[in-house]
Design an enzyme around this catalytic site. Structure first.
Site, PDB file in Angstrom:
ATOM      1  N   ASP A   1      62.294 -19.646 -59.409  1.00 10.31           N
ATOM      2  CA  ASP A   1      62.225 -21.105 -59.352  1.00 10.31           C
ATOM      3  C   ASP A   1      61.594 -21.464 -58.018  1.00 10.31           C
ATOM      4  O   ASP A   1      62.240 -21.364 -56.968  1.00 10.31           O
ATOM      5  CB  ASP A   1      63.633 -21.700 -59.468  1.00 10.31           C
ATOM      6  CG  ASP A   1      63.632 -23.221 -59.420  1.00 10.31           C
ATOM      7  OD1 ASP A   1      62.563 -23.815 -59.166  1.00 10.31           O
ATOM      8  OD2 ASP A   1      64.702 -23.818 -59.626  1.00 10.31           O
TER       9      ASP A   1
ATOM     10  N   ASN B   1      50.603 -21.223 -59.891  1.00 12.23           N
ATOM     11  CA  ASN B   1      50.276 -22.024 -61.062  1.00 12.23           C
ATOM     12  C   ASN B   1      51.300 -23.120 -61.355  1.00 12.23           C
ATOM     13  O   ASN B   1      50.962 -24.142 -61.943  1.00 12.23           O
ATOM     14  CB  ASN B   1      50.155 -21.096 -62.277  1.00 12.23           C
ATOM     15  CG  ASN B   1      50.111 -21.834 -63.590  1.00 12.23           C
ATOM     16  OD1 ASN B   1      49.115 -22.460 -63.938  1.00 12.23           O
ATOM     17  ND2 ASN B   1      51.210 -21.774 -64.343  1.00 12.23           N
TER      18      ASN B   1
ATOM     19  N   PHE C   1      53.411 -36.215 -64.833  1.00 11.23           N
ATOM     20  CA  PHE C   1      53.986 -37.254 -65.669  1.00 11.23           C
ATOM     21  C   PHE C   1      52.941 -37.700 -66.691  1.00 11.23           C
ATOM     22  O   PHE C   1      51.748 -37.736 -66.401  1.00 11.23           O
ATOM     23  CB  PHE C   1      54.421 -38.450 -64.819  1.00 11.23           C
ATOM     24  CG  PHE C   1      55.716 -38.233 -64.076  1.00 11.23           C
ATOM     25  CD1 PHE C   1      56.924 -38.632 -64.624  1.00 11.23           C
ATOM     26  CD2 PHE C   1      55.726 -37.627 -62.823  1.00 11.23           C
ATOM     27  CE1 PHE C   1      58.125 -38.433 -63.946  1.00 11.23           C
ATOM     28  CE2 PHE C   1      56.914 -37.426 -62.132  1.00 11.23           C
ATOM     29  CZ  PHE C   1      58.118 -37.821 -62.708  1.00 11.23           C
TER      30      PHE C   1
ATOM     31  N   TYR D   1      49.419 -37.520 -59.416  1.00 16.94           N
ATOM     32  CA  TYR D   1      48.877 -36.198 -59.760  1.00 16.94           C
ATOM     33  C   TYR D   1      47.587 -35.927 -58.990  1.00 16.94           C
ATOM     34  O   TYR D   1      47.397 -34.824 -58.458  1.00 16.94           O
ATOM     35  CB  TYR D   1      48.632 -36.110 -61.266  1.00 16.94           C
ATOM     36  CG  TYR D   1      48.200 -34.739 -61.728  1.00 16.94           C
ATOM     37  CD1 TYR D   1      49.114 -33.698 -61.819  1.00 16.94           C
ATOM     38  CD2 TYR D   1      46.880 -34.483 -62.063  1.00 16.94           C
ATOM     39  CE1 TYR D   1      48.725 -32.431 -62.236  1.00 16.94           C
ATOM     40  CE2 TYR D   1      46.479 -33.218 -62.491  1.00 16.94           C
ATOM     41  CZ  TYR D   1      47.409 -32.207 -62.577  1.00 16.94           C
ATOM     42  OH  TYR D   1      47.016 -30.947 -62.991  1.00 16.94           O
TER      43      TYR D   1
ATOM     44  N   LYS E   1      47.063 -32.855 -56.273  1.00 17.90           N
ATOM     45  CA  LYS E   1      46.067 -31.792 -56.445  1.00 17.90           C
ATOM     46  C   LYS E   1      44.982 -31.831 -55.358  1.00 17.90           C
ATOM     47  O   LYS E   1      44.434 -30.783 -54.996  1.00 17.90           O
ATOM     48  CB  LYS E   1      45.454 -31.873 -57.846  1.00 17.90           C
ATOM     49  CG  LYS E   1      46.438 -31.457 -58.947  1.00 17.90           C
ATOM     50  CD  LYS E   1      46.962 -30.033 -58.738  1.00 17.90           C
ATOM     51  CE  LYS E   1      47.794 -29.535 -59.900  1.00 17.90           C
ATOM     52  NZ  LYS E   1      48.290 -28.155 -59.713  1.00 17.90           N
TER      53      LYS E   1
ATOM     54  N   VAL F   1      42.429 -28.284 -70.502  1.00 20.30           N
ATOM     55  CA  VAL F   1      42.979 -27.283 -71.421  1.00 20.30           C
ATOM     56  C   VAL F   1      44.075 -27.905 -72.292  1.00 20.30           C
ATOM     57  O   VAL F   1      44.849 -28.746 -71.827  1.00 20.30           O
ATOM     58  CB  VAL F   1      43.545 -26.088 -70.623  1.00 20.30           C
ATOM     59  CG1 VAL F   1      44.155 -25.054 -71.547  1.00 20.30           C
ATOM     60  CG2 VAL F   1      42.430 -25.459 -69.773  1.00 20.30           C
TER      61      VAL F   1
ATOM     62  N   THR G   1      47.320 -28.000 -73.346  1.00 20.26           N
ATOM     63  CA  THR G   1      48.644 -27.512 -72.956  1.00 20.26           C
ATOM     64  C   THR G   1      49.645 -28.654 -73.110  1.00 20.26           C
ATOM     65  O   THR G   1      49.280 -29.798 -73.360  1.00 20.26           O
ATOM     66  CB  THR G   1      48.663 -27.052 -71.482  1.00 20.26           C
ATOM     67  OG1 THR G   1      48.405 -28.206 -70.646  1.00 20.26           O
ATOM     68  CG2 THR G   1      47.611 -25.990 -71.208  1.00 20.26           C
TER      69      THR G   1
END
Length: 277
Positions: A61, A88, A93, A190, A194, A223, A225
């Site tokens: 974790d 990774n 959200f 986000y 990043k 991608v 996901t």
């Protein structure tokens, strides 16, 4: 102690899972699939073993320093250190999330940026000579996504330290709590997280320039996901290509770079590539 070791965080599904798969097929060493949830992690390993691959599992974790230290000590005792580290683990959200901006900012930056800093603080001391580190960023992590020219200048400053970068990331969280973030930072936690990942990767490489260690950040592509609500046009295996390339195939000269999903080196502080994925 002679085995080479690759570690992928947050790898029980999605791009992390595909990176483990890609490494297992080609890496001449032991590949560790790590995940916060032990059952999900072990199930992911079992799925890969059905494909004839042989990853190992260890619970990790990344938001828990004790968990990081237990993992570090296990790897150091059994293998002497890490040869490939793929950071990774991350969260995002959804666009329709109902949590307040302040909550989204604090949680997103905590997991995606501040936890990455603490993960590297714990694991970097056991990186072996010649190690490669790949930090998963995003097209969102391109510097052009930050509206303020003054902030962009600070983020790309060649003398920026980790402490100063962390202070900037905290300033965003504080501004989000005050509702004053949008003009300088934009509206996406986000994006800021990043951008922080990419900036951190650049700073880390500068700090490691006197050692034979390569640190790069990567935009894996858009991608399909859980994180993207399966909207991306790329498969998880396609999303793993650039990371596996940086881990195994990239020349040693590729370090401190921002690499696009198609393996091209992108100018982080220049014009953003037109290709969204």
């Amino acid at each position: 102690m002679s085995s080479k070791v690759a570690v992928v965080t947050g790898a029980n599904k999605g791009i992390g899972f595909a990176i483990v798969r890609g490494l297992c097929k080609r890496f001449e060493g032991v590949v560790y699939l790590t995940a916060r949830d032990e059952e999900r992690g072990k199930n992911a390993v079992a799925d890969l073993k059905k494909e004839g691959l042989n990853p190992k599992f260890h619970q990790l974790d990344v938001t828990d320093k004790k968990s990081l230290e237990v993992f570090r000590d296990y790897i150091k005792t059994n293998y002497g250190g890490i040869d490939i580290l793929v950071n990774n683990a991350a969260i995002a959200f959804k666009s329709n999330a109902t949590e307040p901006v302040a909550v989204q900012a604090e949680q997103t930056l905590f997991v995606n940026y501040f936890t990455l800093v603490s993960t590297c603080d714990v694991l970097f001391p056991i990186l072996k000579n010649g190690a490669r580190v790949i930090n998963l960023s995003s097209s969102a992590g391109h510097l052009s996504n930050i509206p303020s020219a003054a902030l962009r200048d600070r983020l790309k400053d060649e003398n920026l330290t980790v402490e100063e970068l962390s202070s900037l990331m905290q300033q965003f969280v504080d501004a989000a709590k005050q509702g004053t973030h949008a003009a300088d930072w934009g509206n996406s936690s986000y994006v800021v997280s990043k951008v922080g990942v990419t900036a951190l990767s650049n700073v880390q490489q500068r700090l490691l320039n006197d050692k034979d260690i390569k640190v790069n950040s990567v935009h894996p592509g858009y991608v399909a996901t859980d994180m993207s609500s399966h909207k991306g046009p790329m498969s998880i295996d396609e999303g793993a290509i650039a990371t596996v390339y940086l881990a195994l195939d990239a020349p040693d000269s590729v370090k401190g770079k921002f690499v696009w999903y198609n393996k091209e080196i992108v100018d982080w502080a220049g014009e953003k590539p037109k290709s969204f994925y």
